[in-house]
Design an enzyme around this catalytic site. Structure first.
Site, PDB file in Angstrom:
ATOM      1  CE  LYS A  11      40.139  40.024  44.317  1.00  0.00           C
ATOM      2  NZ  LYS A  11      41.486  39.574  44.649  1.00  0.00           N
ATOM      3  CB  SER A  57      45.329  33.901  49.658  1.00  0.00           C
ATOM      4  OG  SER A  57      46.461  34.575  50.109  1.00  0.00           O
ATOM      5  CG  HIS A  83      51.395  36.468  51.392  1.00  0.00           C
ATOM      6  ND1 HIS A  83      50.164  35.925  51.680  1.00  0.00           N
ATOM      7  CD2 HIS A  83      51.332  36.873  50.107  1.00  0.00           C
ATOM      8  CE1 HIS A  83      49.384  36.012  50.608  1.00  0.00           C
ATOM      9  NE2 HIS A  83      50.072  36.578  49.644  1.00  0.00           N
ATOM     10  NE  ARG A  85      52.147  32.021  43.701  1.00  0.00           N
ATOM     11  CZ  ARG A  85      50.844  32.180  43.802  1.00  0.00           C
ATOM     12  NH1 ARG A  85      50.207  31.754  44.857  1.00  0.00           N
ATOM     13  NH2 ARG A  85      50.157  32.745  42.832  1.00  0.00           N
TER      14      ARG A  85
HETATM   15  O1  PNS Z   1      47.546  39.683  46.080  1.00  0.00           O
HETATM   16  P1  PNS Z   1      47.039  40.101  44.744  1.00  0.00           P
HETATM   17  O2  PNS Z   1      45.527  39.993  44.721  1.00  0.00           O
HETATM   18  O3  PNS Z   1      47.694  39.338  43.621  1.00  0.00           O
HETATM   19  O4  PNS Z   1      47.415  41.637  44.558  1.00  0.00           O
HETATM   20  C1  PNS Z   1      47.068  42.332  43.398  1.00  0.00           C
HETATM   21  C2  PNS Z   1      47.295  43.828  43.578  1.00  0.00           C
HETATM   22  C3  PNS Z   1      46.606  44.357  44.804  1.00  0.00           C
HETATM   23  C4  PNS Z   1      48.772  44.089  43.700  1.00  0.00           C
HETATM   24  C5  PNS Z   1      46.766  44.515  42.285  1.00  0.00           C
HETATM   25  O5  PNS Z   1      45.461  44.098  42.052  1.00  0.00           O
HETATM   26  C6  PNS Z   1      46.798  46.026  42.388  1.00  0.00           C
HETATM   27  O6  PNS Z   1      47.847  46.625  42.315  1.00  0.00           O
HETATM   28  N1  PNS Z   1      45.595  46.647  42.581  1.00  0.00           N
HETATM   29  C7  PNS Z   1      45.461  48.061  42.806  1.00  0.00           C
HETATM   30  C8  PNS Z   1      44.835  48.760  41.610  1.00  0.00           C
HETATM   31  C9  PNS Z   1      45.866  49.001  40.541  1.00  0.00           C
HETATM   32  O7  PNS Z   1      46.877  49.648  40.757  1.00  0.00           O
HETATM   33  N2  PNS Z   1      45.609  48.438  39.357  1.00  0.00           N
HETATM   34  C10 PNS Z   1      46.528  48.499  38.251  1.00  0.00           C
HETATM   35  C11 PNS Z   1      47.558  47.409  38.385  1.00  0.00           C
HETATM   36  S1  PNS Z   1      48.572  47.366  36.964  1.00  0.00           S
END
Ligand code: PNS
Length: 234
Positions: free
Chosen positions: A87, A174, A63, A136
């Site tokens: 979560k 993570s 990150h 990645r």
């Molecule tokens: O670190 P992560 O868990 O891969 O992050 C995922 C994240 C937070 C970017 C994604 O889950 C997200 O954008 N969640 C917010 C809700 C949302 O906008 N959902 C639609 C995504 S297309």
């Protein structure tokens, strides 16, 4: 040999001055030298603000690598931690925020924030024009592409920018950091010092109150049993 100088005025007031070379085939060099003069500096400089959303549970060196790269190309970068009530994270949002703030303290244009709801809505609220995400390996691509396209459908004006962290972090996540740390493996060089420290604190507390992390099915069962008994009202 230079034939002439052209002066172009753009509609926003910025102007472009160029020297154009002779078209004779022997005249060197066949390049256009341009000198840019601006009526105001702001006419050219478009400040681009981006958000880097994620769970960051916990933040890793991968990150941080991406934040460093994002910091180089965006004028402002907001690391945005998703507050996700569904979560069950290892670290609270406050802890994650603190760790990220410590990790990014040296970057003037990087800030840390939290959000809930849709990422695109948050991006609009903070007037960001781009969403930064890391890829990645090819395995990340499908999910990231799906998310980027959905975000574009929801908010066509917002761009997703993918960047690749250093190869040495291509296996780092993570989830794996949590697992390795909880099972007593070394996480040196995988997370910043502040995160390593917080992980060790968490794991020490878990050992004190819940016994060592389970390493087999039998141990998991025994641990769950112990926890159930502890939860039962006296
Ligand atoms: O670190 P992560 O868990 O891969 O992050 C995922 C994240 C937070 C970017 C994604 O889950 C997200 O954008 N969640 C917010 C809700 C949302 O906008 N959902 C639609 C995504 S297309």
């Amino acid at each position: 040999m230079w034939l002439g100088v052209a002066h172009l005025q753009d509609c926003d007031g910025s102007s472009l001055t160029g020297m154009f070379p002779d078209c004779h085939p022997l005249s060197p060099p066949h390049t256009i030298l341009l000198s840019l003069t601006l009526s105001s500096k702001e006419a050219l400089v478009k400040r681009i603000k981006a958000i880097y959303p994620g769970s960051f549970d916990p933040p890793t060196n991968g990150h941080l690598d991406l934040i460093e790269r994002g910091n180089k190309i965006f004028d402002e970068l907001v690391v945005a931690i998703l507050r996700n009530p569904e979560k069950d994270p290892l670290f609270s949002v406050a802890d994650r925020r603190k760790m990220l703030e410590t990790m990014t303290a040296n970057f003037d244009n990087v800030s840390v924030d939290t959000f809930d709801g849709l990422t695109v809505d948050y991006a609009l609220r903070v007037e960001a024009r781009a969403i930064l995400r890391g890829i990645r390996a090819i395995s990340d691509y499908e999910y990231e592409l799906q998310m980027a396209l959905m975000n574009r459908k929801l908010q066509p004006g917002l761009e997703t920018v993918f960047m690749m962290p250093a190869e040495k972090y291509s296996y780092l996540s993570s989830r794996l950091v949590r697992e390795v740390a909880q099972l007593g493996g070394s996480i040196d060089c995988l997370v910043p010092e502040i995160v390593g420290q917080k992980l060790r604190e968490k794991i020490d507390v878990a050992h004190k109150f819940g016994g060592p992390p389970a390493t087999s099915e039998a141990e998991t069962k025994a641990k769950n049993q112990r926890q159930k008994q502890r939860r039962r009202p006296k």
